[in-house]
Write a protein that holds these residues in place. Sequence first.
Motif, PDB file in Angstrom:
ATOM      1  N   LEU A   1       4.456   1.728  -8.370  1.00 58.97           N
ATOM      2  CA  LEU A   1       4.120   2.726  -9.376  1.00 58.97           C
ATOM      3  C   LEU A   1       2.823   3.445  -9.038  1.00 58.97           C
ATOM      4  O   LEU A   1       2.277   4.186  -9.843  1.00 58.97           O
ATOM      5  N   GLN A   2       2.292   3.181  -7.857  1.00 61.08           N
ATOM      6  CA  GLN A   2       1.155   3.932  -7.343  1.00 61.08           C
ATOM      7  C   GLN A   2       1.226   3.847  -5.823  1.00 61.08           C
ATOM      8  O   GLN A   2       2.159   3.245  -5.299  1.00 61.08           O
ATOM      9  N   ASP A   3       0.253   4.448  -5.134  1.00 65.57           N
ATOM     10  CA  ASP A   3       0.332   4.495  -3.668  1.00 65.57           C
ATOM     11  C   ASP A   3       0.360   3.096  -3.065  1.00 65.57           C
ATOM     12  O   ASP A   3       1.095   2.810  -2.149  1.00 65.57           O
ATOM     13  N   PHE A   4      -0.509   2.227  -3.544  1.00 62.61           N
ATOM     14  CA  PHE A   4      -0.508   0.860  -3.028  1.00 62.61           C
ATOM     15  C   PHE A   4      -1.161  -0.069  -4.027  1.00 62.61           C
ATOM     16  O   PHE A   4      -1.782   0.387  -5.001  1.00 62.61           O
ATOM     17  N   CYS A   5      -1.026  -1.352  -3.802  1.00 63.81           N
ATOM     18  CA  CYS A   5      -1.569  -2.361  -4.713  1.00 63.81           C
ATOM     19  C   CYS A   5      -1.866  -3.568  -3.832  1.00 63.81           C
ATOM     20  O   CYS A   5      -1.026  -4.444  -3.642  1.00 63.81           O
ATOM     21  N   VAL A   6      -3.058  -3.589  -3.229  1.00 67.44           N
ATOM     22  CA  VAL A   6      -3.412  -4.611  -2.247  1.00 67.44           C
ATOM     23  C   VAL A   6      -3.575  -5.965  -2.924  1.00 67.44           C
ATOM     24  O   VAL A   6      -4.269  -6.081  -3.948  1.00 67.44           O
ATOM     25  N   GLY A   7      -2.936  -6.973  -2.384  1.00 68.67           N
ATOM     26  CA  GLY A   7      -2.999  -8.304  -2.989  1.00 68.67           C
ATOM     27  C   GLY A   7      -4.360  -8.953  -2.838  1.00 68.67           C
ATOM     28  O   GLY A   7      -5.033  -8.773  -1.824  1.00 68.67           O
ATOM     29  N   ILE A   8      -4.789  -9.713  -3.853  1.00 62.10           N
ATOM     30  CA  ILE A   8      -6.024 -10.496  -3.766  1.00 62.10           C
ATOM     31  C   ILE A   8      -5.731 -11.885  -4.307  1.00 62.10           C
ATOM     32  O   ILE A   8      -4.822 -12.062  -5.105  1.00 62.10           O
TER      33      ILE A   8
END
Length: 220
Positions: free
Chosen positions: A28-35
């Motif tokens: 739902l957006q460009d990216f979502c980097v995992g943490i």
Amino acid sequence: MKSVNFLLAFVLLALASSLASAYDPSPLQDFCVGINDIKTGIFVNGKFCKDPKLATPNDFFFKGLNIPGNTNNLVGSNVTIVNVDQFPGLNTLGISMVRIDYAPNGGENPPHIHPRASEILFVQEGTLYVGFVTSNPNNTLFSKILYPGDVFVFPIGLIHFQVNIGKTDAVAFAALGSQDPGVITIANAVFGSNPPINPDVLARAFQLDVKVVKDLQKKF
Ligand SMILES: *[C@@H]1O[C@H](CO)[C@@H](O)[C@H](O)[C@H]1NC(C)=O
Ligand SMILES: *[C@@H]1O[C@H](CO)[C@@H](O)[C@H](O)[C@H]1NC(C)=O
């Protein structure tokens, strides 16, 4: 034989759709980097949800699409965006909309892509030349001249544009199949990236002189 093929196709389709429901949700957006450590920040695919008990009618209401955007800029158009950032009630609903104003005599919404949505556009006023280009290898242009009341659809992920070819203002409204369709304006992304793409790369890709590429990079 025909009915067996049909049955097989049906079973495969049913299987495919049941498998599809097991896949991850679309971004739902460009990216979502995992943490791993939620203390350093937390974000979800999309937005956090308000407690439904606290929702009000205004969460599902947006005002102001009657107001024209100012088209006094280099491309001669203005897109007023109503996505989940302006309209939180859209979160998880998979839709959004825009108003687009075009200056007379060539005001354009330049070639761009919505990475996450198809777009259905309705012309309220004026005359627009619109089109989209299919993917490789054909790169076929599908274009059309639109008048008030006309509707055109731009399939997801394809480069498309609209130009006001009339002598008066033009106005269109569009609905998009994502709460955050994203926009990649081709010229800005390619020649205006930050930091810039090495001019030699672009010179070869676009078959241009490096000097021309550097000029373009200055413009964007
Ligand atoms: C679009 O119009 C709005 C409202 O007039 C204005 O604030 C904004 O700067 C305009 N955007 C561009 C790119 O011209
Ligand atoms: C793309 O072009 C090829 C070669 O002309 C043609 O066979 C094919 O049908 C085209 N595909 C589409 C989707 O138009």
